[in-house]
Design an enzyme around this catalytic site. Structure first.
Site, PDB file in Angstrom:
ATOM      1  N   ARG A   1       4.866  -7.700  10.663  1.00  0.00           N
ATOM      2  CA  ARG A   1       6.429  -6.700  11.025  1.00  0.00           C
ATOM      3  C   ARG A   1       7.665  -7.322   9.638  1.00  0.00           C
ATOM      4  O   ARG A   1       8.749  -7.260   9.460  1.00  0.00           O
ATOM      5  CB  ARG A   1       6.856  -6.085  11.296  1.00  0.00           C
TER       6      ARG A   1
ATOM      7  N   LYS B   1       0.863  -0.847  -0.119  1.00  0.00           N
ATOM      8  CA  LYS B   1      -0.256   0.530   0.162  1.00  0.00           C
ATOM      9  C   LYS B   1       1.505   1.071   0.232  1.00  0.00           C
ATOM     10  O   LYS B   1       0.351   2.100  -0.911  1.00  0.00           O
ATOM     11  CB  LYS B   1      -0.705   0.326   1.823  1.00  0.00           C
ATOM     12  N   THR B   2       2.080   1.421   0.387  1.00  0.00           N
ATOM     13  CA  THR B   2       3.012   2.847   0.992  1.00  0.00           C
ATOM     14  C   THR B   2       3.334   2.795  -0.648  1.00  0.00           C
ATOM     15  O   THR B   2       3.450   3.613  -1.186  1.00  0.00           O
ATOM     16  CB  THR B   2       3.730   2.469   2.239  1.00  0.00           C
TER      17      THR B   2
ATOM     18  N   ASP C   1      -1.464   7.608   3.739  1.00  0.00           N
ATOM     19  CA  ASP C   1      -1.392   6.399   4.377  1.00  0.00           C
ATOM     20  C   ASP C   1      -1.943   6.051   5.655  1.00  0.00           C
ATOM     21  O   ASP C   1      -2.215   6.696   6.655  1.00  0.00           O
ATOM     22  CB  ASP C   1       0.282   6.208   3.846  1.00  0.00           C
ATOM     23  N   GLU C   2      -2.188   5.342   5.969  1.00  0.00           N
ATOM     24  CA  GLU C   2      -2.404   4.438   6.826  1.00  0.00           C
ATOM     25  C   GLU C   2      -3.992   5.445   7.040  1.00  0.00           C
ATOM     26  O   GLU C   2      -4.573   5.506   7.895  1.00  0.00           O
ATOM     27  CB  GLU C   2      -1.754   5.036   8.266  1.00  0.00           C
TER      28      GLU C   2
ATOM     29  N   GLN D   1      -5.687  -4.072  10.416  1.00  0.00           N
ATOM     30  CA  GLN D   1      -4.577  -3.067  11.311  1.00  0.00           C
ATOM     31  C   GLN D   1      -4.820  -1.171  12.392  1.00  0.00           C
ATOM     32  O   GLN D   1      -3.867  -0.910  12.647  1.00  0.00           O
ATOM     33  CB  GLN D   1      -3.075  -2.680  10.552  1.00  0.00           C
TER      34      GLN D   1
HETATM   35  P1  ATP Z   1       1.690  -2.270   5.527  1.00  0.00           P
HETATM   36  O1  ATP Z   1       0.300  -2.673   5.954  1.00  0.00           O
HETATM   37  O2  ATP Z   1       2.508  -3.206   7.046  1.00  0.00           O
HETATM   38  O3  ATP Z   1       1.716  -0.157   5.778  1.00  0.00           O
HETATM   39  P2  ATP Z   1       2.486  -1.778   2.976  1.00  0.00           P
HETATM   40  O4  ATP Z   1       0.845  -2.310   2.860  1.00  0.00           O
HETATM   41  O5  ATP Z   1       2.062  -0.120   2.778  1.00  0.00           O
HETATM   42  O6  ATP Z   1       2.213  -2.529   4.074  1.00  0.00           O
HETATM   43  P3  ATP Z   1       4.802  -1.891   1.559  1.00  0.00           P
HETATM   44  O7  ATP Z   1       5.611  -1.791   3.204  1.00  0.00           O
HETATM   45  O8  ATP Z   1       4.269  -0.919   0.758  1.00  0.00           O
HETATM   46  O9  ATP Z   1       3.526  -2.718   2.019  1.00  0.00           O
HETATM   47  O10 ATP Z   1       4.828  -3.108   1.041  1.00  0.00           O
HETATM   48  C1  ATP Z   1       5.752  -3.946   1.247  1.00  0.00           C
HETATM   49  C2  ATP Z   1       7.140  -5.232   1.440  1.00  0.00           C
HETATM   50  O11 ATP Z   1       7.133  -5.642  -0.144  1.00  0.00           O
HETATM   51  C3  ATP Z   1       8.060  -3.484   1.130  1.00  0.00           C
HETATM   52  O12 ATP Z   1       9.394  -4.237   0.682  1.00  0.00           O
HETATM   53  C4  ATP Z   1       7.861  -3.243  -0.974  1.00  0.00           C
HETATM   54  O13 ATP Z   1       9.231  -3.006  -1.522  1.00  0.00           O
HETATM   55  C5  ATP Z   1       7.537  -4.520  -0.901  1.00  0.00           C
HETATM   56  N1  ATP Z   1       6.552  -5.025  -2.282  1.00  0.00           N
HETATM   57  C6  ATP Z   1       5.195  -4.524  -2.205  1.00  0.00           C
HETATM   58  N2  ATP Z   1       5.021  -4.371  -3.529  1.00  0.00           N
HETATM   59  C7  ATP Z   1       6.093  -4.909  -4.577  1.00  0.00           C
HETATM   60  C8  ATP Z   1       5.887  -5.604  -5.525  1.00  0.00           C
HETATM   61  N3  ATP Z   1       5.129  -5.301  -6.716  1.00  0.00           N
HETATM   62  N4  ATP Z   1       7.407  -6.058  -6.070  1.00  0.00           N
HETATM   63  C9  ATP Z   1       8.310  -6.208  -5.109  1.00  0.00           C
HETATM   64  N5  ATP Z   1       8.057  -6.070  -3.875  1.00  0.00           N
HETATM   65  C10 ATP Z   1       6.906  -5.274  -3.265  1.00  0.00           C
HETATM   66 MG    MG Z   2       2.290   0.548   4.945  1.00  0.00          MG
END
Ligand code: ATP
Ligand code: MG
Length: 673
Positions: free
Chosen positions: A626, A48-49, A239-240, A270
Site C-alpha cells: 500500500r 490494474k484498477t 476488479d479484484e 493478494q
Molecule cells: P492493487 O493491486 O493494489 O489493486 P493496481 O494494480 O490496481 O493495485 P492501481 O491502483 O491501478 O494498481 O495503480 C497504482 C498506482 O500507479 C496508481 O497511483 C496509478 O495511478 C499509478 N499508475 C498505474 N499505471 C500507470 C501508468 N501507466 N503511468 C503512470 N502511473 C500509473
Molecule cells: Mg487495484
C-alpha cells in the site's frame, strides 16, 4: 434539389484521451481489447484498477452507452471513485452506468423483479444482527431439541449457511469439512435452514447472501430476464477478481453469456478472503473456462519506490502456491530503506506512530496520505487514544460501523416497517422500545397485526393507528404505545405513500425516540448527534426504500463508507485493517503490531495450517504494497495482559524471514524530560 450535409463527430470525440501516453503497452492493449473474455493478471500497484478505469472511458469514448456497462468492484466507494475519474476524463454522464459491489447490483436487479423469486416489492435487507434475531425466533419455535448435543448458535448457523451459499458446497460438505464437531446435529442444521428460508420469505426479508443467491436464481429460472440483462450488459468488468467466490463468478459468467464480454482483473498474490468463501480458482482457471480469453500481464509497479517494492517482492517470495511475478519499479529510489522499529510496549508503539505522523506533517506530507494498517481492529485502540491526545484527526474504516449501532437500527426499524408491513423483525424491534412491552407482548401484538386488515393487501386503507390501537397492550405501556402508533402514521403521507427519509427520521425522533434515548443511553447526546448526522445524510435521498437499501449495504460485509462521506474532503490519517486496505494506496504506511500471534494471527496459526499461513502472508504483502514512499514496520517487544502480566513478544515471522539489508533498524529510546 438536394443538399449534402456532414454530421460532425460528437463532442466526446473532440476530447479524446491520449491513451498511449497514459498507459504502458500491456495496459493499452487491455484497455483497447476487442470484445470477448480477457484477463489482466498482475502484481500489486501495477495499474490494474487504472486499466479498468481507462477501459470504461475507452468504451464510452467509442460510443458504448453507459447503461450497457457493468462495473463490479470490491466496495461501492471504489466504483464511485473510478467513475469520478472517468467523468474527469470524458464529458459523459457516468451516473447511468451500473457500478458497485455484487451485493448492490444484486439488490438493484432484485428490486425490479422481486415477485419472480417469491418476494414482494419493498423487501427488507437484514444485517448480521437482524439475521441472528430472526434465527433466534425460528430456533425457539422450531421444536428442535438443541440440548442433547452441542447445537450451533445462530451466529454460527449464519456462518455455515453463508459459506454453503457462497461456495456452492452445500451444508453437508461445509459441516463435514469446516465444522466436523457439528456432524451429529447435521439433520437439525438442515431443518433450521429450511425453516429460516421459509421465515425470510414470510417476513419479506433477505439476508446478504440472498442478494447474490436470489439474483443468480432469478437468471437461472427466468430465461427471458437473463437474456434481457445479457443484452443490456454488453461489457462486464470486474476488479479484484481473486477475491470473488463461486456464486459471484457464476453470476458474472451467466451474465456475460455465450459471447463472454467479460474483463476481469486481479492478483493471485493478494487473495485474502478464502475464509469467507473466495475461490482463487476463479482467476487461475479463467483461461481454461474461456479458451479464447486474452491474457494481459503487467510487470511494472507504478506505486512504490524500489526500496518498498524490493521488500514486498521478498515478503511474498516465500509462498509456494502462486504464480511467480517479478515486479519492476517504474519509480526512482529515494535512498531510504523501509524502517524496522521495535518498541517497548504498545503505548510506546502508539507514541512513535503519533510523533512520526506529526513530523511527516511538518515535512509537508498531507495527513490523507498517511495510513496505519493492522491485522485486527483491536490493534488500533492505543493508537486511537494517542492520536486523540495529540490532536491528530483520523478516520477508522475498521470496527463497528455507524449503521450497525443500536440507535441507528432502532430508527431504521420504524422506516423499514412503514415500507414493508410484513417485516416482523422491525415491528418487534420498534414495539419493544415501548416501556412495558416485553417479548411476549411484542409477539402477541405481531399476531394481532397480522390478523388485522392493515397487514393485508398491497396498500393499507387508513393509517397504522386505525389497526394498531385496537390491539391490547399492558396498561403502563398505553401512553407510549399510542405515541408510537401515531408516529408510524406520520411516516406515510395522506395518500399512504412513504415520506422521504429525512422526514421519517425527524418524525421518529420527535415522536418517540428522543425520549427513549434519554432514559436508555448514558451517552445520549453523542447518539443524538449520530442521528442528526443520519438525518443530514438521508437528505440526499428522496426515496426511503433506496435510502434503507444503502444503509443495509453500507453496514454489510463489503463496505467502507460512512454517512459523513465528505470525510474525503477532510484531512485525516486513515486507520484500517489490512483486509480493508485492499486496492488503496498512501504516501506513508505504518504497519503496526507485527508480532507473532498478532500478524500472523494466532488463531490462523493454530487452525489454519500451511494454507492459512500462506493467506496471512498474502495479507502482509497487501499491507506493505500500500506504501508509495515510506514504510514503517513496527511491533511492541512487550505486551501487558491482564491474565499473564507482561508477555514477551517475538517479531512476526514475516519480518524475521526478510533479508535484514532490506530494512533500516531504528533504535527508539524514550527521552525523559
Ligand atoms: P492493487 O493491486 O493494489 O489493486 P493496481 O494494480 O490496481 O493495485 P492501481 O491502483 O491501478 O494498481 O495503480 C497504482 C498506482 O500507479 C496508481 O497511483 C496509478 O495511478 C499509478 N499508475 C498505474 N499505471 C500507470 C501508468 N501507466 N503511468 C503512470 N502511473 C500509473
Ligand atoms: Mg487495484
Amino acid at each position: 434539389m438536394s443538399r449534402d450535409y456532414d454530421l460532425q463527430p460528437s463532442a466526446s470525440a473532440a476530447h479524446r484521451i491520449d491513451y498511449r501516453a497514459e498507459l504502458n503497452d500491456q495496459q493499452f492493449a487491455a484497455v483497447t481489447a476487442p470484445p470477448g473474455p480477457s484477463l489482466v493478471i498482475a502484481g500489486a500497484g501495477s495499474g490494474k484498477t487504472r486499466t479498468l478505469t481507462y477501459r470504461v472511458a475507452y468504451l464510452l469514448d467509442n460510443g458504448i452507452a453507459p447503461e450497457n456497462i457493468l462495473l463490479l468492484t470490491f466496495t461501492n466507494k471504489a466504483a464511485r471513485e473510478m467513475l469520478d475519474r472517468v467523468q474527469s476524463l470524458l464529458p459523459v454522464e457516468t451516473r447511468r452506468l451500473w457500478g458497485g459491489t455484487f451485493h448492490s447490483i444484486g439488490n438493484r436487479i432484485l428490486r425490479h423483479h422481486a415477485d419472480r423469486v417469491g418476494l414482494r416489492p419493498g423487501f427488507s435487507i437484514m444485517d448480521r444482527e437482524d439475521q441472528k434475531d430472526l434465527m433466534d425466533t425460528v430456533l425457539a419455535s422450531s421444536g428442535l431439541d438443541t440440548t442433547q448435543h452441542r447445537f450451533p448458535k445462530p451466529e454460527v448457523l449464519g456462518e455455515i449457511f453463508s459459506l454453503a451459499d457462497n461456495t456452492g458446497e452445500g451444508i453437508k460438505q461445509v459441516v463435514h469439512e469446516r465444522y466436523p464437531y457439528f456432524a451429529p446435529v447435521l439433520e437439525g442444521i438442515l431443518q433450521m435452514r429450511a425453516l429460516y428460508a421459509a421465515k425470510k420469505l414470510e417476513t419479506n426479508n433477505v439476508d446478504f447472501d440472498d442478494l447474490l443467491l436470489l439474483t443468480l436464481r432469478l437468471f437461472q429460472e427466468h430465461g427471458d430476464l437473463c437474456e434481457r440483462y445479457q443484452r443490456q450488459f454488453q461489457f462486464i468488468l470486474v476488479d479484484e477478481y481473486q477475491d470473488t467466490n463461486t456464486l459471484q463468478s457464476e453470476l458474472v459468467e451467466l451474465l456475460a453469456g455465450p459471447r463472454g464480454h467479460l474483463m476481469v482483473v486481479g492478483d493471485d498474490a493478494q487473495s485474502i478472503y478464502s475464509w469467507r468463501g473466495a475461490n482463487l480458482k476463479n482467476i487461475l482457471e479463467f483461461p481454461r473456462r474461456f479458451p479464447q480469453a486474452k491474457v494481459y500481464k503487467i510487470e511494472v509497479n507504478y506505486r512504490s519506490v524500489p526500496e518498498v517494492l524490493t521488500l514486498a517482492n521478498a515478503a511474498i517470495a516465500v509462498n509456494h502456491g502462486q504464480f511467480t511475478k517479478a515486479l519492476r519499479p517504474a519509480r526512482k529510489g529515494r535512498g531510504t530503506l523501509p524502517a524496522l522499529v521495535p518498541l517497548d510496549s504498545p503505548s510506546a508503539q502508539a507514541a512513535f506512530v503519533a510523533q512520526r505522523i506529526l513530523e511527516l506533517r511538518d515535512e509537508g506530507v498531507n495527513l490523507n496520505e498517511i495510513a496505519v494498517i493492522y491485522r485486527a481492529h483491536f490493534h488500533s485502540l492505543e493508537i486511537q487514544m494517542e492520536l486523540t491526545k495529540c490532536g491528530i484527526p483520523f478516520a477508522i474504516t475498521s470496527g463497528l460501523r455507524f449503521f450497525e449501532q443500536a440507535h441507528v437500527k432502532d430508527v431504521a426499524a420504524f422506516m423499514k416497517f412503514a415500507l414493508n408491513r410484513s417485516d416482523e423483525l422491525s415491528f418487534i424491534r420498534l414495539v419493544r422500545l415501548v416501556p412495558g412491552i416485553g417479548s411476549m407482548s411484542a409477539a402477541r401484538l405481531w399476531d394481532g397485526w397480522m390478523k388485522s386488515n392493515g397487514a393485508r393487501g398491497e396498500t393499507m386503507s387508513g393509517v397504522f393507528s386505525d389497526y394498531l390501537l385496537k390491539l391490547k397492550v399492558p396498561r403502563k405501556a398505553e401512553k407510549v404505545w399510542a405515541q408510537t402508533c401515531y408516529t408510524l402514521d406520520e411516516l406515510l403521507d395522506a395518500g399512504g405513500k412513504p415520506q422521504p427519509p429525512a422526514a421519517m427520521i425527524r418524525s421518529v425522533m420527535e415522536g418517540v425516540y428522543e425520549d427513549y434515548m434519554q432514559v436508555k443511553f448514558k451517552n445520549y447526546e453523542q447518539r443524538q448527534q449520530d442521528l442528526e448526522q443520519l438525518d443530514n445524510y438521508s437528505a440526499r435521498f428522496s426515496d426511503t426504500g433506496e435510502f434503507l437499501s444503502q444503509l443495509a449495504l453500507v453496514s454489510g460485509v463489503d463496505t467502507d463508507e460512512r454517512p459523513d462521506s465528505d470525510t474525503q474532503d477532510r484531512v485525516s490519517v486513515t486507520l484500517t485493517t489490512a483486509h480493508q486496505a485492499k486496492g488503496l494506496e498512501w504516501g506513508a504506511v505504518f504497519a503496526v503490531w507485527l508480532a507473532e500471534g498478532m500478524f500472523p494471527n494466532k488463531r490462523v496459526l493454530e487452525n489454519g495450517g500451511e494454507d492459512g499461513l500462506e493467506e496471512e502472508r498474502r495479507l502482509f504483502y497487501v499491507t506493505v504494497t500500500r506504501a508509495k514512499d515510506e514504510l514503517y514496520l513496527t511491533y511492541p517487544t512487550m505486551f501487558f495482559q491482564a491474565r499473564d502480566g507482561n508477555v514477551l513478544q517475538r517479531p512476526s515471522r514475516f519480518i524475521a524471514d526478510l533479508p535484514s539489508n532490506l530494512m533500516e533498524k531504528w533504535n527508539v529510546r524514550s527521552v525523559f524530560p
